[in-house]
Enzyme design. Structure first.
Site, PDB file in Angstrom:
ATOM      1  N   TYR A  22      -7.139   2.050  -7.011  1.00  0.00           N
ATOM      2  CA  TYR A  22      -7.218   2.260  -5.832  1.00  0.00           C
ATOM      3  C   TYR A  22      -6.966   2.208  -3.922  1.00  0.00           C
ATOM      4  CZ  TYR A  22     -11.214   2.064  -2.145  1.00  0.00           C
ATOM      5  OH  TYR A  22     -11.719   2.951  -1.008  1.00  0.00           O
ATOM      6  N   HIS A 108      -5.563  -1.009   4.920  1.00  0.00           N
ATOM      7  CA  HIS A 108      -5.622   0.654   5.064  1.00  0.00           C
ATOM      8  C   HIS A 108      -6.575   0.665   7.361  1.00  0.00           C
ATOM      9  CE1 HIS A 108      -7.642   0.313   0.844  1.00  0.00           C
ATOM     10  NE2 HIS A 108      -6.261   0.682   1.087  1.00  0.00           N
ATOM     11  N   HIS A 121      -8.585  -2.720   8.089  1.00  0.00           N
ATOM     12  CA  HIS A 121      -9.428  -3.962   6.990  1.00  0.00           C
ATOM     13  C   HIS A 121      -8.951  -3.909   5.893  1.00  0.00           C
ATOM     14  CE1 HIS A 121     -10.912   0.401   5.426  1.00  0.00           C
ATOM     15  NE2 HIS A 121     -10.915  -0.230   4.109  1.00  0.00           N
ATOM     16  N   HIS A 123      -8.091  -5.777   1.809  1.00  0.00           N
ATOM     17  CA  HIS A 123      -8.634  -5.988   0.213  1.00  0.00           C
ATOM     18  C   HIS A 123      -8.103  -6.717   0.119  1.00  0.00           C
ATOM     19  CE1 HIS A 123     -11.358  -2.260   0.135  1.00  0.00           C
ATOM     20  NE2 HIS A 123     -10.338  -1.817   1.161  1.00  0.00           N
TER      21      HIS A 123
END
Length: 194
Positions: A22, A108, A121, A123
């Site tokens: 993801y 992203h 942001h 991850h």
């Protein structure tokens, strides 16, 4: 104006590989066009060049009811450009993930669902398994740590033994780093590298 936001979460056994897919926008997530930067590191010998293999093995061999990964989701500045936000993300990764812990990171840049404002942001998913210089196969790496004979057990988990209060203080330290640290220095010295 950017709003500070950090979320810290754990991913249970069986969810790590899908989550890595993801955040890196692979598989069924390839239609999302907001990935601007991705990296990984500190993989054991059996997963060199293949972080998906590491997360798959964490899903297969981590103990039941254990976290297969931890993750920081951190808002980046709307006032910085993509290259500058990637520099900030790299600095945050260095500050937040202990040396030797396997990690995968993605930045992203999508538009927010409410109002269409930019929502950059990062991850940062990582394993709590701390490197100790012992080369182990996957099935052994995720087994229980053996303090008396480390070579006979898995890697020690950095999160092991923390009570609720210790975890809360650790979260507070992460949030205070984000507010005062890397983003200020990134503004002072922007980089063109993406």
């Amino acid at each position: 104006m950017s709003i500070f936001h950090v979320r810290i979460k754990s991913g249970p056994k069986g969810t790590a590989k899908e989550h890595a897919t993801y955040i890196t926008r692979q598989g069924r997530y390839t239609d999302r066009d907001d990935l601007v930067y991705s990296t990984y590191g500190n993989m054991p010998n059996w997963a060199q060049g293949d972080p998906k293999k590491f997360w798959r093995e964490a899903d297969n061999h981590e103990r039941a009811n254990a976290a297969a990964y931890r993750e920081y989701v951190i808002a980046l500045s709307k006032e910085l450009n993509t290259a500058q936000n990637c520099v900030v993300a790299e600095r945050l990764k260095t500050a937040l993930v202990a040396e030797g812990k396997p990690f995968q990171m993605a930045v992203h840049e999508n538009l927010g669902k409410l109002g269409g404002e930019p929502n950059p942001h990062m991850h940062l998913m990582f394993s709590d398994r701390v490197a100790d210089g012992i080369d182990r196969p996957a099935e052994k790496m995720f087994s229980r740590f053996n303090a008396a004979h480390p070579e006979n057990g898995g890697r020690r988990k950095d999160s092991g033994g923390k009570n609720r209060w210790d975890s809360k203080r650790s979260t507070g330290r992460v949030r205070s780093r984000r507010q005062s640290g890397p983003s200020q220095s990134a503004r002072a010295r922007p980089s063109a590298a993406a």
